[in-house]
Design a protein around this motif. Sequence first.
Motif, PDB file in Angstrom:
ATOM      1  N   VAL A 108       0.849  -1.188   0.000  1.00  0.00           N
ATOM      2  CA  VAL A 108       0.000   0.000   0.000  1.00  0.00           C
ATOM      3  C   VAL A 108       0.885   1.238   0.000  1.00  0.00           C
ATOM      4  CG1 VAL A 108      -1.848   1.227   1.169  1.00  0.00           C
ATOM      5  CG2 VAL A 108      -1.749  -1.283   1.284  1.00  0.00           C
ATOM      6  N   LEU A 109       0.797   2.040  -1.036  1.00  0.00           N
ATOM      7  CA  LEU A 109       1.561   3.287  -1.131  1.00  0.00           C
ATOM      8  C   LEU A 109       0.660   4.434  -0.678  1.00  0.00           C
ATOM      9  CD1 LEU A 109       3.229   2.779  -4.644  1.00  0.00           C
ATOM     10  CD2 LEU A 109       3.777   1.695  -2.451  1.00  0.00           C
ATOM     11  N   VAL A 110       1.000   5.040   0.437  1.00  0.00           N
ATOM     12  CA  VAL A 110       0.156   6.079   1.030  1.00  0.00           C
ATOM     13  C   VAL A 110       0.636   7.458   0.597  1.00  0.00           C
ATOM     14  CG1 VAL A 110      -0.618   7.118   3.186  1.00  0.00           C
ATOM     15  CG2 VAL A 110      -0.396   4.630   3.008  1.00  0.00           C
ATOM     16  N   ARG A 111      -0.238   8.178  -0.052  1.00  0.00           N
ATOM     17  CA  ARG A 111      -0.003   9.544  -0.524  1.00  0.00           C
ATOM     18  C   ARG A 111       1.334   9.713  -1.257  1.00  0.00           C
ATOM     19  NH1 ARG A 111      -2.047   9.652   4.450  1.00  0.00           N
ATOM     20  NH2 ARG A 111      -0.031  10.002   5.438  1.00  0.00           N
ATOM     21  N   TYR A 140       1.789  -4.223   8.393  1.00  0.00           N
ATOM     22  CA  TYR A 140       3.108  -3.705   8.760  1.00  0.00           C
ATOM     23  C   TYR A 140       3.246  -2.286   8.209  1.00  0.00           C
ATOM     24  CZ  TYR A 140       4.380  -8.588   9.670  1.00  0.00           C
ATOM     25  OH  TYR A 140       4.425  -9.868  10.151  1.00  0.00           O
ATOM     26  N   ALA A 141       3.745  -1.374   9.032  1.00  0.00           N
ATOM     27  CA  ALA A 141       3.991  -0.004   8.600  1.00  0.00           C
ATOM     28  C   ALA A 141       5.489   0.198   8.441  1.00  0.00           C
ATOM     29  CB  ALA A 141       3.431   0.986   9.614  1.00  0.00           C
ATOM     30  N   ALA A 142       5.931   0.491   7.234  1.00  0.00           N
ATOM     31  CA  ALA A 142       7.355   0.692   6.969  1.00  0.00           C
ATOM     32  C   ALA A 142       7.734   2.117   7.335  1.00  0.00           C
ATOM     33  CB  ALA A 142       7.654   0.414   5.495  1.00  0.00           C
ATOM     34  N   THR A 143       8.528   2.257   8.371  1.00  0.00           N
ATOM     35  CA  THR A 143       8.952   3.578   8.797  1.00  0.00           C
ATOM     36  C   THR A 143      10.292   3.494   9.491  1.00  0.00           C
ATOM     37  OG1 THR A 143       8.379   5.537  10.122  1.00  0.00           O
ATOM     38  CG2 THR A 143       7.681   3.394  10.974  1.00  0.00           C
ATOM     39  N   ALA A 144      11.114   4.518   9.314  1.00  0.00           N
ATOM     40  CA  ALA A 144      12.440   4.543   9.934  1.00  0.00           C
ATOM     41  C   ALA A 144      12.426   5.266  11.270  1.00  0.00           C
ATOM     42  CB  ALA A 144      13.439   5.226   8.993  1.00  0.00           C
ATOM     43  N   ARG A 145      11.346   5.993  11.553  1.00  0.00           N
ATOM     44  CA  ARG A 145      11.310   6.797  12.771  1.00  0.00           C
ATOM     45  C   ARG A 145      10.334   6.227  13.785  1.00  0.00           C
ATOM     46  NH1 ARG A 145      10.077  12.746  10.840  1.00  0.00           N
ATOM     47  NH2 ARG A 145       8.712  11.673   9.386  1.00  0.00           N
ATOM     48  N   GLN A 146      10.720   6.282  15.039  1.00  0.00           N
ATOM     49  CA  GLN A 146       9.823   5.896  16.118  1.00  0.00           C
ATOM     50  C   GLN A 146       8.882   7.071  16.404  1.00  0.00           C
ATOM     51  OE1 GLN A 146       9.906   2.720  17.174  1.00  0.00           O
ATOM     52  NE2 GLN A 146      11.500   2.503  15.639  1.00  0.00           N
ATOM     53  N   ARG A 147       7.608   6.787  16.502  1.00  0.00           N
ATOM     54  CA  ARG A 147       6.613   7.851  16.629  1.00  0.00           C
ATOM     55  C   ARG A 147       5.933   7.864  17.996  1.00  0.00           C
ATOM     56  NH1 ARG A 147       5.309  10.124  11.663  1.00  0.00           N
ATOM     57  NH2 ARG A 147       6.869   9.543  10.123  1.00  0.00           N
ATOM     58  N   GLY A 148       6.556   7.267  19.005  1.00  0.00           N
ATOM     59  CA  GLY A 148       5.950   7.283  20.324  1.00  0.00           C
ATOM     60  C   GLY A 148       4.773   6.345  20.459  1.00  0.00           C
ATOM     61  N   LEU A 149       4.660   5.361  19.570  1.00  0.00           N
ATOM     62  CA  LEU A 149       3.582   4.385  19.612  1.00  0.00           C
ATOM     63  C   LEU A 149       4.160   3.028  20.008  1.00  0.00           C
ATOM     64  CD1 LEU A 149       1.753   5.372  16.308  1.00  0.00           C
ATOM     65  CD2 LEU A 149       1.074   5.981  18.632  1.00  0.00           C
ATOM     66  N   THR A 150       3.512   2.355  20.921  1.00  0.00           N
ATOM     67  CA  THR A 150       3.983   1.048  21.373  1.00  0.00           C
ATOM     68  C   THR A 150       3.551  -0.024  20.385  1.00  0.00           C
ATOM     69  OG1 THR A 150       3.849   1.743  23.675  1.00  0.00           O
ATOM     70  CG2 THR A 150       3.920  -0.626  23.247  1.00  0.00           C
ATOM     71  N   VAL A 190       1.586  -4.324   3.652  1.00  0.00           N
ATOM     72  CA  VAL A 190       2.732  -3.508   4.055  1.00  0.00           C
ATOM     73  C   VAL A 190       2.456  -2.099   3.558  1.00  0.00           C
ATOM     74  CG1 VAL A 190       5.222  -3.208   4.011  1.00  0.00           C
ATOM     75  CG2 VAL A 190       4.253  -5.505   3.801  1.00  0.00           C
ATOM     76  N   VAL A 191       2.536  -1.148   4.461  1.00  0.00           N
ATOM     77  CA  VAL A 191       2.198   0.240   4.142  1.00  0.00           C
ATOM     78  C   VAL A 191       3.472   1.066   4.038  1.00  0.00           C
ATOM     79  CG1 VAL A 191       0.901   2.265   4.877  1.00  0.00           C
ATOM     80  CG2 VAL A 191       0.026  -0.017   5.383  1.00  0.00           C
ATOM     81  N   PHE A 192       3.603   1.788   2.946  1.00  0.00           N
ATOM     82  CA  PHE A 192       4.760   2.652   2.703  1.00  0.00           C
ATOM     83  C   PHE A 192       4.282   4.101   2.625  1.00  0.00           C
ATOM     84  CE2 PHE A 192       5.494  -1.480   0.829  1.00  0.00           C
ATOM     85  CZ  PHE A 192       6.765  -1.813   1.255  1.00  0.00           C
ATOM     86  N   GLY A 193       5.037   5.007   3.240  1.00  0.00           N
ATOM     87  CA  GLY A 193       4.612   6.403   3.295  1.00  0.00           C
ATOM     88  C   GLY A 193       5.113   7.240   2.138  1.00  0.00           C
ATOM     89  N   PRO A 194       4.689   8.492   2.088  1.00  0.00           N
ATOM     90  CA  PRO A 194       5.132   9.413   1.036  1.00  0.00           C
ATOM     91  C   PRO A 194       6.625   9.706   1.142  1.00  0.00           C
ATOM     92  CG  PRO A 194       3.846  10.578   2.700  1.00  0.00           C
ATOM     93  CD  PRO A 194       3.726   9.130   3.004  1.00  0.00           C
ATOM     94  N   GLU A 195       7.195  10.132   0.024  1.00  0.00           N
ATOM     95  CA  GLU A 195       8.635  10.253  -0.078  1.00  0.00           C
ATOM     96  C   GLU A 195       9.240  11.270   0.880  1.00  0.00           C
ATOM     97  OE1 GLU A 195       7.065   9.576  -4.339  1.00  0.00           O
ATOM     98  OE2 GLU A 195       6.327  10.204  -2.383  1.00  0.00           O
ATOM     99  N   ARG A 196       8.595  12.384   1.085  1.00  0.00           N
ATOM    100  CA  ARG A 196       9.230  13.464   1.842  1.00  0.00           C
ATOM    101  C   ARG A 196       9.203  13.238   3.348  1.00  0.00           C
ATOM    102  NH1 ARG A 196       8.035  19.497   0.101  1.00  0.00           N
ATOM    103  NH2 ARG A 196       9.260  18.651  -1.625  1.00  0.00           N
ATOM    104  N   ALA A 197       8.070  12.868   3.894  1.00  0.00           N
ATOM    105  CA  ALA A 197       7.926  12.812   5.352  1.00  0.00           C
ATOM    106  C   ALA A 197       7.615  11.433   5.885  1.00  0.00           C
ATOM    107  CB  ALA A 197       6.834  13.795   5.797  1.00  0.00           C
ATOM    108  N   GLY A 198       7.302  10.484   5.032  1.00  0.00           N
ATOM    109  CA  GLY A 198       6.956   9.153   5.511  1.00  0.00           C
ATOM    110  C   GLY A 198       5.549   9.091   6.074  1.00  0.00           C
ATOM    111  N   LEU A 199       5.249   8.003   6.733  1.00  0.00           N
ATOM    112  CA  LEU A 199       3.906   7.791   7.281  1.00  0.00           C
ATOM    113  C   LEU A 199       3.641   8.710   8.467  1.00  0.00           C
ATOM    114  CD1 LEU A 199       3.904   3.892   7.218  1.00  0.00           C
ATOM    115  CD2 LEU A 199       2.528   5.379   5.745  1.00  0.00           C
TER     116      LEU A 199
END
Length: 248
Positions: A11-14, A81-91, A116-125
């Motif tokens: 899934v490509l989000v925005r 699954y959410a593909a992200t490199a940053r921790q967002r304060g979610l357990t 598997v969800v992938f976020g937009p190029e600039r800011a991610g999910l």
Amino acid sequence: MPTDRPQPVFVLVRPQMGENIGAAARAMWNFGLDRMRIVAPRDGWPNPKAVAMSSGAGRLLEEAQVFETTAEALADCTYVYAATARQRGLTKPVVSPEQAMTEGAEKINEGGRVAVVFGPERAGLENDDIARANAILSVPVNPDFPSLNLAQCTLLTAYEWRRATETIVASTVELAGSEWATGLEIEKLAEHYEDRLGHAGFFFPEHKAEGMKINLRNLWSRMPLTRADVQMLHGVMRQMVRWKERGE
């Protein structure tokens, strides 16, 4: 139509650029995946730049499902699954692409629908997207430069899916029309060289001759020789003998 091969949905989000959507489609199809969903693409859909970049994977784009929201795109999924490199304060559980695709294959085999969800190029999910996932997929990148573009992340994940679900041959040899030499053929080669080298006085001094012959045979056994190799080595020795006999 998409293939009937069991697989996760990507899934490509925005997504912001058609070129990146096309490159992601190409990466998916490289590894046998063809279920793409797109959420609110910035430049609308269909996108000719995506088709141009897909390089033969245009069918995935034609069959891609387009949704207005992430919730709609994931409505029929049982594990996300959410593909992200940053921790967002979610357990949430955080897993590598390898672990995610291994788990994902197991869940699909049990009848689940994995995305598997992938976020937009600039800011991610965004947190709202990640909150809808069951686990975070995190690529072990350089912490000083963690940003992956959409196609790279898609490629890595698709590769791990292939590894998790297909028998991968770790190493092979292309024999180029030949076959491996048999023990008998190598034995005859060793005898040929021992005989001709013996006549040439190679095995000297005599008290070392036996050890030299053993070392030579050990050399042949260490070499992965094909029948073509054996024939060539016989030919090398014959030609050298002919050259010597001609007195050149």
